[in-house]
Design an enzyme around this catalytic site. Structure first.
Site, PDB file in Angstrom:
ATOM      1  N   HIS A  56       0.849  -1.192   0.000  1.00  0.00           N
ATOM      2  CA  HIS A  56       0.000   0.000   0.000  1.00  0.00           C
ATOM      3  C   HIS A  56       0.887   1.245   0.000  1.00  0.00           C
ATOM      4  O   HIS A  56       1.872   1.308   0.724  1.00  0.00           O
ATOM      5  CB  HIS A  56      -0.880  -0.023   1.251  1.00  0.00           C
ATOM      6  CG  HIS A  56      -1.640   1.239   1.478  1.00  0.00           C
ATOM      7  ND1 HIS A  56      -1.477   2.014   2.609  1.00  0.00           N
ATOM      8  CD2 HIS A  56      -2.568   1.877   0.719  1.00  0.00           C
ATOM      9  CE1 HIS A  56      -2.289   3.060   2.552  1.00  0.00           C
ATOM     10  NE2 HIS A  56      -2.952   2.999   1.409  1.00  0.00           N
ATOM     11  N   HIS A 131       2.413  11.240  -1.359  1.00  0.00           N
ATOM     12  CA  HIS A 131       1.527  10.812  -0.262  1.00  0.00           C
ATOM     13  C   HIS A 131       1.663  11.836   0.861  1.00  0.00           C
ATOM     14  O   HIS A 131       2.403  11.636   1.824  1.00  0.00           O
ATOM     15  CB  HIS A 131       1.883   9.415   0.239  1.00  0.00           C
ATOM     16  CG  HIS A 131       0.860   8.856   1.187  1.00  0.00           C
ATOM     17  ND1 HIS A 131       1.194   8.157   2.333  1.00  0.00           N
ATOM     18  CD2 HIS A 131      -0.495   8.917   1.181  1.00  0.00           C
ATOM     19  CE1 HIS A 131       0.086   7.808   2.971  1.00  0.00           C
ATOM     20  NE2 HIS A 131      -0.952   8.263   2.293  1.00  0.00           N
TER      21      HIS A 131
END
Length: 340
Positions: A56, A131
């Site tokens: 992930h 991110h």
């Protein structure tokens, strides 16, 4: 019998990965050639029926706290990030992996969750992983993956470009050109999911499936539509709710026409971050819950209505990749599954 096959496969794969060209880190168990090491009767099983380990936010092993806050963040976070301490906290919650792309590949990871963005003020239209904070250049990551694939010609990877930020048509065209330049003939054209077997891909010398969650996929034969790889998201901090969600979405999985990603991850709430401000994602949420999540993985079985791709944060904290890979041993007695 299954235990014997596990030992035999590990002997074929080896026990220690060679040193990473970018460093000296080694892994205790090497799964660099696990696909090549699967028994021959699984070579004709659709990849959508195999158990495949993934990560992930795969690229977030490094983020740049000196760069601007990413366009995936709210205006309020961008204002707060002017305080240097805030970026240090953001880094602790943005990083979801310890291993580089190469180290993840050596560990057996074959699915990569990729989120990308342009960077404000970057005149050359370079694309970066993102991110919360900016990561490495996409080009550098693609080249690292391609280097591994050249050395391991029977391994197949799934690159899932599922979030795009601050990207116009020119940025998309640049990214897609970079993908072509990096992988060339290794790219696999989009076609029937059920036709994607190891044997067929080996025969075609294709190793890379690119999923592109944007209408631009229609213009390029080597881009697969995002709908072919659904990845339901539980969005919870509770292991119990996560496992219930994973079980429910697996029961609703379409048996044909798509791959399936089980996101075995917990997602922090604002209050979770507030409570574990300095500890970060790994110490606050992942480390204590990952063993329970892995216990769920151990109870699963691959197949048309079973697990396919399973993703995790910090894939090195437990024996995640090997646990997922060994689920394929359960298919060895189900000969009906190998008929295409």
């Amino acid at each position: 019998m299954i235990a014997f096959r596990k030992v035999r496969r590990k002997l074929r794969m080896g026990t220690i990965c060679s040193p990473n060209p970018s460093g000296t880190k080694t892994l205790e168990v090497c799964n660099a050639d696990w696909m090549a090491s699967l028994p021959s009767h699984l070579h004709n099983v659709p990849l959508s029926n195999l158990a495949i380990p993934g990560s992930h936010d795969s690229f977030s092993y490094w983020v740049d706290e000196k760069s601007p806050v990413g366009p995936d963040q709210t205006p309020a976070i961008k204002r707060l990030a002017r305080i240097s301490f805030v970026k240090k906290v953001m880094k602790k919650w943005s990083v979801t992996q310890n291993l580089t792309f190469r180290e993840q590949l050596d560990a057996g990871i074959r699915y990569f969750d990729l989120r990308v963005s342009s960077k404000p003020g970057d005149a050359d239209q370079e694309i970066y992983f993102i991110h919360g904070l900016f990561g490495i250049k996409v080009w550098d990551g693609l080249m690292e993956i391609n280097s591994f694939l050249t050395q391991h010609p029977q391994e197949i990877v799934f690159l899932d470009f599922n979030h795009f930020y601050a990207m116009d048509e020119a940025h998309h065209k640049r990214l897609i050109l970079r993908i072509q330049e990096a992988f060339g003939s290794k790219l696999c054209s989009a076609c029937s999911v059920e036709s994607m077997t190891l044997r067929r891909l080996w025969e075609k010398k294709c190793q890379v499936l690119i999923f592109y969650h944007c209408p631009f996929y229609k213009q390029y034969p080597f881009l697969w539509p995002g709908k072919k790889i659904p990845a339901p998201w539980a969005n919870t901090t509770s292991v119990r709710k996560l496992i219930l969600f994973l079980e429910t979405t697996l029961s609703e999985r379409s048996p044909h026409g798509s791959f399936h990603v089980s996101q075995a991850i917990l997602t922090p709430r604002v209050k979770t971050i507030a409570r574990g401000l300095v500890g970060g994602l790994k110490n606050t949420l992942v480390h204590r819950n990952l063993p329970a999540i892995l216990d769920w993985v151990k109870t699963q079985k691959p197949g048309a209505m079973g697990v396919n791709i399973i993703t995790s944060d910090f894939v090195d904290l437990v024996d995640f990749a090997t646990t997922v890979i060994e689920l394929n041993d359960l298919l060895q007695e189900d000969r009906a599954l190998v008929k295409c």
